[in-house]
Design an enzyme around this catalytic site. Structure first.
Site, short mmCIF file in Angstrom:
data_model
loop_
_atom_site.label_atom_id
_atom_site.label_comp_id
_atom_site.label_asym_id
_atom_site.label_seq_id
_atom_site.Cartn_x
_atom_site.Cartn_y
_atom_site.Cartn_z
N GLU A 51 0.83 -1.22 0.00
CA GLU A 51 0.00 0.00 0.00
C GLU A 51 0.87 1.27 0.00
O GLU A 51 0.38 2.35 0.32
CB GLU A 51 -0.95 0.02 1.21
N HIS B 128 -2.92 1.89 8.16
CA HIS B 128 -4.03 1.15 7.54
C HIS B 128 -4.22 -0.13 8.32
O HIS B 128 -3.25 -0.83 8.63
CB HIS B 128 -3.72 0.85 6.07
N HIS C 199 -7.48 -3.37 9.60
CA HIS C 199 -8.71 -4.07 9.24
C HIS C 199 -9.64 -4.23 10.46
O HIS C 199 -9.80 -5.34 10.97
CB HIS C 199 -8.39 -5.46 8.67
N HIS D 18 -12.87 -3.38 3.16
CA HIS D 18 -11.44 -3.68 3.28
C HIS D 18 -10.86 -3.24 4.63
O HIS D 18 -10.28 -4.05 5.34
CB HIS D 18 -10.68 -3.03 2.10
P1 13P Z 1 1.09 -5.53 3.03
O1 13P Z 1 1.48 -6.83 3.71
O2 13P Z 1 1.71 -5.42 1.66
O3 13P Z 1 1.40 -4.35 3.91
O4 13P Z 1 -0.48 -5.56 2.77
C1 13P Z 1 -1.40 -5.70 3.80
C2 13P Z 1 -2.72 -5.06 3.50
O5 13P Z 1 -3.51 -4.88 4.41
C3 13P Z 1 -3.04 -4.61 2.12
O6 13P Z 1 -4.16 -3.81 2.09
ZN ZN Z 2 -5.48 -4.04 3.88
#
Ligand code: 13P
Ligand code: ZN
Length: 269
Positions: free
Chosen positions: A119, A142, A144, A214
């Protein structure tokens, strides 16, 4: 091998904070497998010794040209790396990069050749914009978060500020500590330039945005500040869902109570 953090207490403190937050992301259940990523602009903590470090491995392309990033330095979570591992060993599961003078490529300079997150286009576009605006913000996160992602599976919550108002009204602190609310970014492919551009636009108005189905992406003064904003939004989402599980739609604070908060805490809206 000697770590770049040795003898650099200010830089070590910053990386320790990233590791601490990575642990919280995992403990919260927001970081399955390699889920989520963190980048922090550490340019202010870089000395001549770091500036003199050679590139480890090949120079790589960012995927965008970002003039504001010329000569800047970032700690980046490694792609495919786990937050729960990063929490214990940040320099094995992330690396420090230098953006090169062409402003479209970067070199990994410490400690090891750990490739930055997929990302990176989103993270670096946002950092570039922050620098252009003279913002004191240095961190982007970022992750989840379960309940917030669940809510993004309903189109009615994806409409502008519908979720912001629901989440603000669940508990007064959410409005106080995430005063810009939650922006919405319609689904785009993870790691894509389209996702980066949509994130950049939405973050003009918000500190935290939802990536539909996401996760969320937040900016903050530091990694703790970005985490806290996601945490208060997530708390509100949990309260909403708990009320629903008990069989009722929560009333939420009244308009009057929300306005009273705006005045009392001197909030933007
Ligand atoms: P990476 O392992 O490349 O950081 O990706 C994780 C992710 O959450 C992608 O949206
Ligand atoms: Zn992600």
């Amino acid at each position: 091998m000697k770590s770049v953090l040795e003898g650099r207490p200010a830089l070590k403190e910053e990386i320790d904070k990233i590791a601490e937050v990575a642990g919280y992301l995992w403990q919260n259940g927001w970081a399955e497998r390699n889920g989520g990523n963190i980048t922090v602009n550490i340019t202010d903590l870089v000395d001549d010794g770091i500036k003199a470090l050679p590139a480890i491995g090949e120079v790589k392309r960012i995927g965008a040209t970002l003039p504001a990033l010329k000569g800047t330095y970032f700690y980046c979570k490694g792609t495919g790396k786990r937050m729960r591992d990063l929490a214990r060993r940040p320099m094995d599961n992330g690396s420090i990069i230098r953006v090169l003078d062409d402003c479209e490529s970067y070199a990994i300079i410490a400690d090891k050749e750990v490739l930055p997150t997929s990302e990176l286009p989103s993270h670096l576009s946002v950092h570039a914009r922050l620098i252009e605006k003279g913002s004191p913000y240095k961190a982007t996160v970022h992750t989840h978060p379960i309940e917030l992602i669940a809510m993004s599976h309903n189109k009615k919550f994806m409409k502008k500020d519908v979720l912001t108002n629901i989440l603000w009204s669940m508990i007064p602190e959410t409005k106080a500590f995430c005063p810009l609310g939650l922006g919405m970014v319609p689904y785009e492919l993870p790691g894509s330039v389209e996702l980066a551009n949509a994130t950049l636009n939405a973050l003009e108005e918000y500190d935290v945005v939802m990536w539909e189905k996401h996760g969320v992406f937040a900016k903050g003064l530091d990694v703790m500040d970005a985490f806290d904003q996601i945490d208060v939004l997530s708390k509100s989402a949990k309260i909403y869902i708990d009320a629903k599980c008990m069989g009722f739609t929560p009333d939420g604070m009244s308009e009057e109570q929300m306005k009273e908060m705006t005045v009392a805490f001197n909030l933007p809206r």
